[in-house]
Scaffold this motif. Structure first.
Motif, short mmCIF file in Angstrom:
data_model
loop_
_atom_site.label_atom_id
_atom_site.label_comp_id
_atom_site.label_asym_id
_atom_site.label_seq_id
_atom_site.Cartn_x
_atom_site.Cartn_y
_atom_site.Cartn_z
N THR A 47 -16.24 -25.09 26.27
CA THR A 47 -16.08 -26.10 25.22
C THR A 47 -17.45 -26.60 24.79
N ASN A 48 -18.31 -26.89 25.76
CA ASN A 48 -19.66 -27.36 25.42
C ASN A 48 -20.49 -26.29 24.73
N ARG A 51 -19.40 -26.46 21.18
CA ARG A 51 -19.94 -27.66 20.55
C ARG A 51 -21.42 -27.48 20.23
N CYS A 56 -23.01 -30.05 17.93
CA CYS A 56 -22.54 -31.26 18.64
C CYS A 56 -23.19 -31.35 20.02
N LEU A 134 -14.72 -29.72 18.12
CA LEU A 134 -15.96 -29.88 17.36
C LEU A 134 -16.15 -31.27 16.77
N CYS A 136 -17.91 -34.28 16.81
CA CYS A 136 -19.17 -34.67 17.44
C CYS A 136 -19.17 -36.11 17.95
#
Length: 161
Positions: A47-48, A51, A56, A134, A136
């Motif tokens: 997930t990171n 992003r 993000c 996404l 942010c």
């Protein structure tokens, strides 16, 4: 006398086999817990990565959001139902606040995916789930994974501000 000695020897011979069975079951249970924790960690990491690739900042794993996500995944697995509605009609907002996180943002759910990459890719292919990943403004995440009786994995991802 001979019969008594034979019985004792038979009992003594069974001890190593019994210990082996106990160790085998304990090891498989520990492997399941370790496997779930690794899967949850991998989902947060992927997930990171998504992003970061879209500008993000990384979200941090929140124990409270994780508790909420784990509880909802367990409920879904127990009922064999994928839904944002939980036990007693709960919502992700009520579940995350009850778990101790006071700024819930959004929730992703899924089931049946065989790996962390597969579930994150599935969410990224869905406009609503992608928007959650996404966003942010999110600063925290919690991931839950639970398996139904037939082995189907149920996933929950909670985001918080």
């Amino acid at each position: 006398m001979r019969s008594s000695i034979t019985k004792r020897l038979a009992l003594i011979a069974m001890i190593p086999a019994t210990l082996l069975v106990v160790i085998a079951f304990a090891s498989s249970a520990q492997a399941a817990v370790t496997g779930t924790a690794k899967l949850q960690s991998d989902i947060a990491t992927l997930t990171n990565a998504q992003r970061a690739a879209h500008g993000c900042k990384a979200v941090v794993v929140s124990p409270a959001l994780t508790r909420s996500a784990m509880g909802h995944s367990a409920y879904q697995a127990r009922t064999n139902t994928m839904s944002h509605a939980g036990a007693g009609g709960s919502t992700f907002i009520t579940r995350t606040i009850a778990a101790g996180y006071n700024r819930p943002q959004s929730e992703n759910v899924a089931f049946g995916f065989g790996s962390a990459a597969a579930v994150v890719n599935g969410w990224m292919a869905s406009p609503g789930h992608r928007a959650n990943i996404l966003n942010c403004k999110a600063i925290a995440v919690g991931v839950g994974v639970a398996y139904s009786a037939n082995g189907t994995p149920y996933y929950t991802q909670e985001f918080g501000y």
